[in-house]
Design a protein around this motif. Structure first.
Motif, PDB file in Angstrom:
ATOM      1  N   LEU A 421       0.831  -1.203   0.000  1.00  0.00           N
ATOM      2  CA  LEU A 421       0.000   0.000   0.000  1.00  0.00           C
ATOM      3  C   LEU A 421       0.863   1.250   0.000  1.00  0.00           C
ATOM      4  CD1 LEU A 421      -2.728   1.413   0.179  1.00  0.00           C
ATOM      5  CD2 LEU A 421      -2.656   1.101   2.668  1.00  0.00           C
ATOM      6  N   ARG A 422       1.863   1.269   0.857  1.00  0.00           N
ATOM      7  CA  ARG A 422       2.760   2.422   0.930  1.00  0.00           C
ATOM      8  C   ARG A 422       3.439   2.662  -0.415  1.00  0.00           C
ATOM      9  NH1 ARG A 422       7.674   3.810   4.983  1.00  0.00           N
ATOM     10  NH2 ARG A 422       6.178   3.153   6.537  1.00  0.00           N
ATOM     11  N   THR A 423       3.938   1.597  -1.018  1.00  0.00           N
ATOM     12  CA  THR A 423       4.642   1.725  -2.292  1.00  0.00           C
ATOM     13  C   THR A 423       3.726   2.260  -3.382  1.00  0.00           C
ATOM     14  OG1 THR A 423       6.122  -0.104  -1.683  1.00  0.00           O
ATOM     15  CG2 THR A 423       5.968   0.447  -4.024  1.00  0.00           C
ATOM     16  N   VAL A 424       2.531   1.711  -3.476  1.00  0.00           N
ATOM     17  CA  VAL A 424       1.607   2.080  -4.549  1.00  0.00           C
ATOM     18  C   VAL A 424       1.146   3.535  -4.422  1.00  0.00           C
ATOM     19  CG1 VAL A 424      -0.698   1.652  -5.498  1.00  0.00           C
ATOM     20  CG2 VAL A 424       0.851  -0.258  -5.052  1.00  0.00           C
ATOM     21  N   VAL A 425       0.774   3.972  -3.216  1.00  0.00           N
ATOM     22  CA  VAL A 425       0.291   5.354  -3.087  1.00  0.00           C
ATOM     23  C   VAL A 425       1.419   6.354  -3.314  1.00  0.00           C
ATOM     24  CG1 VAL A 425      -1.664   4.754  -1.607  1.00  0.00           C
ATOM     25  CG2 VAL A 425       0.528   5.435  -0.551  1.00  0.00           C
ATOM     26  N   CYS A 426       2.647   5.979  -2.959  1.00  0.00           N
ATOM     27  CA  CYS A 426       3.771   6.886  -3.201  1.00  0.00           C
ATOM     28  C   CYS A 426       4.099   6.964  -4.687  1.00  0.00           C
ATOM     29  CB  CYS A 426       4.993   6.450  -2.387  1.00  0.00           C
ATOM     30  SG  CYS A 426       4.847   6.765  -0.611  1.00  0.00           S
ATOM     31  N   LEU A 427       3.989   5.854  -5.401  1.00  0.00           N
ATOM     32  CA  LEU A 427       4.161   5.880  -6.857  1.00  0.00           C
ATOM     33  C   LEU A 427       3.082   6.752  -7.490  1.00  0.00           C
ATOM     34  CD1 LEU A 427       4.953   2.114  -7.564  1.00  0.00           C
ATOM     35  CD2 LEU A 427       6.523   4.032  -7.888  1.00  0.00           C
ATOM     36  N   ALA A 428       1.843   6.597  -7.051  1.00  0.00           N
ATOM     37  CA  ALA A 428       0.745   7.406  -7.587  1.00  0.00           C
ATOM     38  C   ALA A 428       0.966   8.888  -7.281  1.00  0.00           C
ATOM     39  CB  ALA A 428      -0.580   6.930  -7.004  1.00  0.00           C
ATOM     40  N   LEU A 460      -1.201   5.809 -11.857  1.00  0.00           N
ATOM     41  CA  LEU A 460      -2.370   6.695 -11.838  1.00  0.00           C
ATOM     42  C   LEU A 460      -3.653   5.896 -12.015  1.00  0.00           C
ATOM     43  CD1 LEU A 460      -0.970   9.719 -13.884  1.00  0.00           C
ATOM     44  CD2 LEU A 460      -0.843   9.268 -11.424  1.00  0.00           C
ATOM     45  N   ALA A 461      -3.611   4.888 -12.866  1.00  0.00           N
ATOM     46  CA  ALA A 461      -4.775   4.004 -13.010  1.00  0.00           C
ATOM     47  C   ALA A 461      -5.023   3.248 -11.713  1.00  0.00           C
ATOM     48  CB  ALA A 461      -4.551   3.025 -14.160  1.00  0.00           C
ATOM     49  N   TRP A 462      -3.952   2.884 -11.004  1.00  0.00           N
ATOM     50  CA  TRP A 462      -4.088   2.178  -9.725  1.00  0.00           C
ATOM     51  C   TRP A 462      -4.751   3.087  -8.693  1.00  0.00           C
ATOM     52  CZ3 TRP A 462       0.389  -1.647  -8.370  1.00  0.00           C
ATOM     53  CH2 TRP A 462      -0.103  -2.668  -7.537  1.00  0.00           C
ATOM     54  N   ALA A 463      -4.364   4.373  -8.684  1.00  0.00           N
ATOM     55  CA  ALA A 463      -4.992   5.326  -7.760  1.00  0.00           C
ATOM     56  C   ALA A 463      -6.480   5.481  -8.076  1.00  0.00           C
ATOM     57  CB  ALA A 463      -4.289   6.677  -7.842  1.00  0.00           C
ATOM     58  N   GLY A 467      -9.403   4.582  -5.520  1.00  0.00           N
ATOM     59  CA  GLY A 467     -10.207   5.742  -5.158  1.00  0.00           C
ATOM     60  C   GLY A 467      -9.291   6.890  -4.771  1.00  0.00           C
ATOM     61  N   ILE A 468      -9.514   8.050  -5.354  1.00  0.00           N
ATOM     62  CA  ILE A 468      -8.652   9.202  -5.070  1.00  0.00           C
ATOM     63  C   ILE A 468      -8.734   9.580  -3.591  1.00  0.00           C
ATOM     64  CG2 ILE A 468      -8.184  11.618  -5.620  1.00  0.00           C
ATOM     65  CD1 ILE A 468      -7.521   9.633  -7.876  1.00  0.00           C
ATOM     66  N   GLY A 469      -9.938   9.490  -3.013  1.00  0.00           N
ATOM     67  CA  GLY A 469     -10.094   9.833  -1.602  1.00  0.00           C
ATOM     68  C   GLY A 469      -9.272   8.937  -0.699  1.00  0.00           C
ATOM     69  N   TYR A 470      -9.296   7.634  -0.964  1.00  0.00           N
ATOM     70  CA  TYR A 470      -8.524   6.680  -0.159  1.00  0.00           C
ATOM     71  C   TYR A 470      -7.032   6.917  -0.343  1.00  0.00           C
ATOM     72  CZ  TYR A 470      -6.699   2.111   1.361  1.00  0.00           C
ATOM     73  OH  TYR A 470      -5.997   1.104   1.972  1.00  0.00           O
ATOM     74  N   THR A 471      -6.598   7.169  -1.582  1.00  0.00           N
ATOM     75  CA  THR A 471      -5.185   7.422  -1.851  1.00  0.00           C
ATOM     76  C   THR A 471      -4.702   8.642  -1.073  1.00  0.00           C
ATOM     77  OG1 THR A 471      -5.420   6.477  -4.079  1.00  0.00           O
ATOM     78  CG2 THR A 471      -3.494   7.860  -3.678  1.00  0.00           C
ATOM     79  N   GLY A 500     -14.123  15.694  -7.443  1.00  0.00           N
ATOM     80  CA  GLY A 500     -14.799  14.414  -7.611  1.00  0.00           C
ATOM     81  C   GLY A 500     -14.422  13.746  -8.908  1.00  0.00           C
ATOM     82  N   ALA A 501     -13.184  13.969  -9.362  1.00  0.00           N
ATOM     83  CA  ALA A 501     -12.705  13.455 -10.651  1.00  0.00           C
ATOM     84  C   ALA A 501     -11.651  12.382 -10.418  1.00  0.00           C
ATOM     85  CB  ALA A 501     -12.138  14.592 -11.496  1.00  0.00           C
ATOM     86  N   CYS A 502     -11.117  11.841 -11.518  1.00  0.00           N
ATOM     87  CA  CYS A 502     -10.036  10.847 -11.446  1.00  0.00           C
ATOM     88  C   CYS A 502      -9.060  11.110 -12.586  1.00  0.00           C
ATOM     89  CB  CYS A 502     -10.601   9.429 -11.503  1.00  0.00           C
ATOM     90  SG  CYS A 502     -11.582   9.084 -12.956  1.00  0.00           S
ATOM     91  N   PHE A 503      -7.983  10.347 -12.639  1.00  0.00           N
ATOM     92  CA  PHE A 503      -6.964  10.562 -13.665  1.00  0.00           C
ATOM     93  C   PHE A 503      -7.448  10.164 -15.057  1.00  0.00           C
ATOM     94  CE2 PHE A 503      -4.309  10.102  -9.815  1.00  0.00           C
ATOM     95  CZ  PHE A 503      -3.592  11.275  -9.911  1.00  0.00           C
TER      96      PHE A 503
END
Length: 505
Positions: A421-428, A460-463, A467-471, A500-503
């Motif tokens: 989780l840490r790795t993925v959100v930091c990459l995003a 960015l697709a992973w984020a 969910g942008i809010g969770y990220t 309320g948007a996404c990548f």
């Protein structure tokens, strides 16, 4: 301007592994190619090595003998630099030193015809800096291949401040015609891949330094839960710690010591010791003959799992619950706020807080946190951590539950956002900042990370999927836990959250 015609001669300068690989790619695409190297005989030796490599592909049935012959017929070694005067595209792949490259590019500008495109395969030097000494800087573009060039799909097409847009588009179309996956990038430190990928290495290195777990276990989590082809320690051993550490230092310095790019003392110690990875026989792992490869640590339980109570909507853990049910485990649904309970244990997906802090904040007893997985339906391993007051019996119930579904568990010391989780959100987060700064489009950032470093999903697709809010929540909790700007959520993430948007719409 479209892709260069097959009638255009391509010249490659530098007959090392990268230069030879680029020459092979251009020749196989149908261009006449001249390969030059200042070392006498090096170009001819490189072409002989290409012949040998293609011969193996023919023997394995992966290439027609006629294709091999046609490719070799298009390759010619150049003895002198002036033999490249008629080239329509010159790609330099020489030593990564600014002044050496600038001197060569100046010579090429005087030597080659006025419509010749000059390209640099640099992975770290500013295209703007390289072009600054040229009379016609609009002719220079970055054409960054990844090693080995004949195999790796990605080409970063990098525009400096003066690069003509039609030149960049031509090189993009040419790379596409050569069977590559090109992306357009602006010349900023690290371009796309070497910038956005920094957290993949940095977070594992930090977890190791903080004694959260060992190398083999952290690598296994990134592979078996995160879906990455390799973990950070085995990948840096493969790249070479001298190379990987130097890139990190270069990006760190180029961004004026931004804490996001802080080099690791753990990796510096390896470089200082000469433990450079596979090429030296030792890095994080020992590669000498008969050396035993350490195995990831796994928790096991012989207990019979109790009924799992699912309180409310499980969110991202829904595929895991389907897997548990398919394995014959008993699930019971009841109202609640998304927590799972089994025996004495409370089970939840990490939100970036320490388990002990979350247990205290929410009044939860026997809290066990789950790490992220790319796909909970097929993940072979998951990371877990728990609050300080969690009982051994509660931990055992969680282990029994997940083991029964064929999932190996790795215990992590209580740490914010665990490992994957840490790795993925930091990459995003880094991808979001690259997008914010206009380095590349969201589509090209994701394509670059998948095609260039084989990520299972664009960050960015992973984020978007998380969910942008969770990220943003996880990053904010990481920042609060450490009190460091390293984990500050990108303004672009916060903007998407507000809109309320996404990548990727």
């Amino acid at each position: 301007m479209t892709a260069l015609s097959h009638n255009v001669m391509v010249a490659v300068i530098g007959a090392g592994a990268m230069g030879a690989g680029i020459a092979q790619v251009a020749a196989q695409a149908g261009h006449r190619v001249q390969l030059y190297d200042s070392r006498p005989g090096a170009a001819a030796q490189a072409i002989a090595a290409i012949d040998q490599h293609l011969g193996k592909r023919v023997a394995n049935g992966k290439l027609a003998a006629s294709a091999r012959a046609e490719c070799l017929a298009r390759l010619r070694p150049a003895a002198q630099l002036d033999e490249l005067a008629d080239a329509g595209l010159v790609i330099e792949a020489i030593v990564e030193k600014l002044e050496v490259k600038r001197e060569l590019l100046g010579q090429l500008e005087s030597l080659c015809r006025s419509d010749c495109i000059l390209a640099s395969n640099t992975s770290s030097i500013s295209i703007t800096q390289l072009a600054a000494g040229l009379a016609h800087p609009q002719r220079l573009v970055g054409m960054h291949f990844f090693n080995p060039a004949p195999v790796m799909a990605l080409v970063e097409v990098v525009s400096g401040l003066a690069t003509a847009s039609q030149i960049a588009e031509c090189i993009k179309d040419t790379a596409l015609a050569w069977g590559k996956q090109p992306v357009l990038a602006r010349s900023t430190p690290g371009f796309i891949v070497n910038r956005v990928a920094r957290p993949f290495y940095a977070e594992s290195l930090r977890l190791l330094q903080e004694q959260v777990s060992d190398c083999a276990s952290l690598d296994a989590l990134l592979r078996e839960a995160g879906g990455f082809a390799m973990g950070a320690f085995e990948l840096t051993d493969l790249i070479g710690h001298d190379v990987n550490y130097a890139v990190t230092c270069s990006v760190f310095d180029a961004y004026y010591q931004d804490r996001r790019f802080t080099p690791s003392l753990v990796q510096k110690a390896l470089v200082d010791a000469g433990y450079l990875g596979r090429k030296s026989g030792r890095g994080f792992y020992d590669y000498h003959q008969h050396a035993l490869r350490p195995q990831p640590l796994s928790l096991e339980s012989q207990a019979v799992p109790d009924t799992l109570f699912v309180e409310g909507e499980p969110g991202l853990l829904a595929p895991l619950l389907e897997r548990l049910a398919s394995a014959g485990l008993v699930l019971s649904h009841r109202p609640g706020n998304g927590l799972l309970r089994i025996g004495q244990a409370t089970l939840a997906l990490s939100d970036g807080r320490l388990a002990s802090q979350r247990a205290r904040d929410e009044g939860l007893s026997n809290l066990v946190l789950l790490d992220l997985a790319l796909d909970y339906a097929s993940a072979r391993r998951l990371g877990i951590s728990w609050a300080a007051d969690t009982s051994p019996a509660a931990i055992d119930q969680v282990v029994a539950l997940l083991n029964a579904a064929g999932i190996a568990l790795t215990a992590l010391r209580d740490s914010p956002a665990l490992c994957v989780l840490r790795t993925v959100v930091c990459l995003a987060n880094e991808g979001a900042d690259a997008l914010l700064h206009g380095v590349a489009s969201a589509a090209d950032i994701d394509l670059a990370m998948c095609a260039g470093v084989n990520y299972p999903c664009g960050p960015l697709a992973w984020a978007d999927a998380l969910g942008i809010g969770y990220t943003v929540q996880v990053l904010s909790n990481l920042q609060a836990a450490y009190g460091e700007e390293r984990y500050r959520p990108s303004l672009h993430l916060r903007r998407l959250l507000a809109e309320g948007a996404c990548f990727h719409e």
